[in-house]
Design an enzyme around this catalytic site. Structure first.
Site, PDB file in Angstrom:
ATOM      1  CG  ASP A   1      -9.118   0.962   1.434  1.00  0.00           C
ATOM      2  OD1 ASP A   1      -7.587   1.053   3.123  1.00  0.00           O
ATOM      3  OD2 ASP A   1      -9.881   1.663   2.105  1.00  0.00           O
TER       4      ASP A   1
ATOM      5  NE  ARG B   1      -3.051   2.340   0.841  1.00  0.00           N
ATOM      6  CZ  ARG B   1      -5.173   2.890   1.639  1.00  0.00           C
ATOM      7  NH1 ARG B   1      -5.188   2.001   2.149  1.00  0.00           N
ATOM      8  NH2 ARG B   1      -5.396   4.037   1.888  1.00  0.00           N
TER       9      ARG B   1
ATOM     10  CG  ASP C   1     -11.251   1.028   5.804  1.00  0.00           C
ATOM     11  OD1 ASP C   1     -10.501   1.298   6.049  1.00  0.00           O
ATOM     12  OD2 ASP C   1     -12.321   1.091   4.617  1.00  0.00           O
TER      13      ASP C   1
HETATM   14  N1  ROI Z   1     -15.125   2.050  -3.522  1.00  0.00           N
HETATM   15  C1  ROI Z   1     -15.075   0.611  -3.607  1.00  0.00           C
HETATM   16  N2  ROI Z   1     -16.144  -0.155  -4.627  1.00  0.00           N
HETATM   17  N3  ROI Z   1     -14.924  -0.568  -2.764  1.00  0.00           N
HETATM   18  C2  ROI Z   1     -13.600   0.276  -1.331  1.00  0.00           C
HETATM   19  O1  ROI Z   1     -13.293   0.020  -1.389  1.00  0.00           O
HETATM   20  C3  ROI Z   1     -13.381   1.533  -2.010  1.00  0.00           C
HETATM   21  N4  ROI Z   1     -12.241   1.955  -1.066  1.00  0.00           N
HETATM   22  C4  ROI Z   1     -12.328   3.287  -1.011  1.00  0.00           C
HETATM   23  C5  ROI Z   1     -12.874   4.409  -2.152  1.00  0.00           C
HETATM   24  C6  ROI Z   1     -11.643   5.335  -2.868  1.00  0.00           C
HETATM   25  C7  ROI Z   1     -13.522   5.239  -1.708  1.00  0.00           C
HETATM   26  N5  ROI Z   1     -13.894   3.729  -3.066  1.00  0.00           N
HETATM   27  C8  ROI Z   1     -14.636   2.225  -3.064  1.00  0.00           C
HETATM   28  O2  ROI Z   1     -11.042   3.949  -0.330  1.00  0.00           O
END
Ligand code: ROI
Length: 160
Positions: free
Chosen positions: A96, A83, A98
């Site tokens: 990512d 990342r 979260d």
């Molecule tokens: N859009 C989708 N579909 N899934 C994500 O995990 C995701 N993560 C993000 C942003 C760029 C907001 N868009 C995303 O960080």
């Protein structure tokens, strides 16, 4: 033990593999048990549309780690999987992780906002979360099912 939910997302460098590798890493976390992982979902990018579709999932963990210690671990996994921080806001990413929910707690610190600020609007969080915890009530008192009624699937597909 605190039940936590983690959102996983990727749209670069073989996103399914990125998520599979992340699940392996979550399984190895200290003082933590990986309880369940949702299906993997294909989702339309939220934010700029000139980026690949995402793969998203949610994992349930039971942990003895505090929220910031857990965040440290999640960020370490993101780093291990290439990342690049500082990249474009709402741009593509290899992985990512979260922290969506930490028990029933509200957390507002320099590093963390829990529940995750965007989760109530994001189909790619709500639907996989519902798969793991259909009866879930958020710390604010809202039932997950009542949010699902407000958030369209937006082309979300189950990959596996
Ligand atoms: N859009 C989708 N579909 N899934 C994500 O995990 C995701 N993560 C993000 C942003 C760029 C907001 N868009 C995303 O960080």
């Amino acid at each position: 033990m605190i039940r936590c939910y983690i959102g996983l997302g990727a749209n670069l460098e073989q996103p399914v593999l990125q998520l599979e590798q992340a699940v392996l890493a979550l399984r190895q976390l200290p003082d933590t048990t990986l309880v369940a992982v949702s299906d993997f979902y294909g989702s339309k990018p939220m934010g700029p549309q000139d980026q690949p579709d995402y793969v998203n999932a949610v994992a349930a963990l039971d942990t003895e780690l505090g929220p910031e210690a857990l965040l440290d671990q999640l960020q370490q996994i993101e780093q291990q999987q290439g990342r690049q921080r500082k990249a474009l806001r709402w741009g593509p990413r290899t992985l990512d992780l979260d922290l969506l929910l930490y028990g029933n707690q509200h957390i507002h610190s320099e590093r963390l906002t829990v529940p995750h600020y965007g989760m109530k609007q994001r189909e790619f969080v709500l639907y996989p979360l519902h798969q793991l915890a259909p009866q879930l009530v958020l710390p604010c008192g809202t039932a997950l099912t009542s949010l699902l009624a407000l958030v369209p699937e937006n082309g979300l597909t189950i990959l596996k």
